[in-house]
Design an enzyme around this catalytic site. Sequence first.
Site, PDB file in Angstrom:
ATOM      1  N   PRO A 186       0.844  -1.211   0.000  1.00 37.73           N
ATOM      2  CG  PRO A 186      -0.650  -1.532   1.749  1.00 37.73           C
ATOM      3  CD  PRO A 186       0.655  -2.025   1.191  1.00 37.73           C
ATOM      4  CD  GLU A 187       4.085   2.888  -2.758  1.00 36.01           C
ATOM      5  OE1 GLU A 187       4.380   3.848  -2.010  1.00 36.01           O
ATOM      6  OE2 GLU A 187       4.917   2.063  -3.183  1.00 36.01           O
ATOM      7  CG  HIS A 203      -3.280 -14.394   6.522  1.00 33.63           C
ATOM      8  ND1 HIS A 203      -2.150 -14.929   7.120  1.00 33.63           N
ATOM      9  CD2 HIS A 203      -3.464 -15.080   5.377  1.00 33.63           C
ATOM     10  CE1 HIS A 203      -1.690 -15.910   6.338  1.00 33.63           C
ATOM     11  NE2 HIS A 203      -2.460 -16.020   5.285  1.00 33.63           N
ATOM     12  NE  ARG A 257       5.437 -10.419   2.146  1.00 32.25           N
ATOM     13  CZ  ARG A 257       6.315  -9.862   1.329  1.00 32.25           C
ATOM     14  NH1 ARG A 257       5.888  -9.150   0.283  1.00 32.25           N
ATOM     15  NH2 ARG A 257       7.600  -9.982   1.533  1.00 32.25           N
ATOM     16  NE  ARG A 300      21.808  13.671   0.403  1.00 29.73           N
ATOM     17  CZ  ARG A 300      20.792  13.070   1.003  1.00 29.73           C
ATOM     18  NH1 ARG A 300      20.081  13.693   1.914  1.00 29.73           N
ATOM     19  NH2 ARG A 300      20.469  11.820   0.706  1.00 29.73           N
TER      20      ARG A 300
END
Length: 271
Positions: free
Chosen positions: A2-3, A91, A110, A152
């Site tokens: 999930p983003e 789950h 997971r 950077r």
Amino acid sequence: MPELPEVEITRRGLAAHLTGLKIKGVAIRNANLRWPIPINLPNVLTDCTIRSVKRRAKYLLMNFDNGTLIMHLGMSGNLRILPVGDKPQKHDHFDLVLSDGKLMRLHDPRRFGAVLWHSGDVLTHPLLALLGPEPLEDDFNARYLYQVTRGRSASIKQCIMENGIVVGVGNIYANEALFRSGIRPQRSAGKISLPRCTKLVGEIRSTLNEAIDQGGSTLRDFVNSAGQPGYFQQSYWVYGRGSKPCRRCGSIIQRIRQGQRSSFFCRSCQK
Ligand SMILES: [Zn+2]
């Protein structure tokens, strides 16, 4: 995984369903998530009222008068609203039983997700305290990105995916925003000009906002909080399109590895 857009959509669904309800019970079937679920949660939460559901990065923050329940979906988690009595499946590790006859259920095959409790100011929690600005809020802007990347030598793609610089820009959205900005992912961050930072910040925002508007991206097993199976696959400019023709110019999309992640770009459209 999930983003940020999926998490934000979940947050909106949860906020609409849960705000103002009381917790009538807590079921912990398997406490062994990324960190253990606190076993005293039933004592802490029972009869408490959900005041709001907020988000910081990909953490969902359920606020009560006495503290905050911090939840993370990890690699494979989802949260659904179901009728009380709905039989738990494999789950289904965690339920909050609600005062309206429903329950909120965490499903996480997971088990990289998290359910944690913090009393006091949640933004001081160690998981949250060091996070950079939210990508959709005003403190993430071109001047900030320009300043924070000076000196950077890391690539611009790795910088915009770094949580200390800006949170919630996952691999899909980093690739897409860089294409839309015309910036090659391997460009050294410290050499990106202010006008290009302006373009990039705008494209990060619009890429995320479009995904939120469309209801999420590609997660196979994403289920939104009303329980509907989730969403169509978006059409990407470059993400997942290695060796295919660029949708803008027809050149072949390149695929490289950067920091263990795949990057996709067009040699003609991105400089
Ligand atoms: Zn192109």
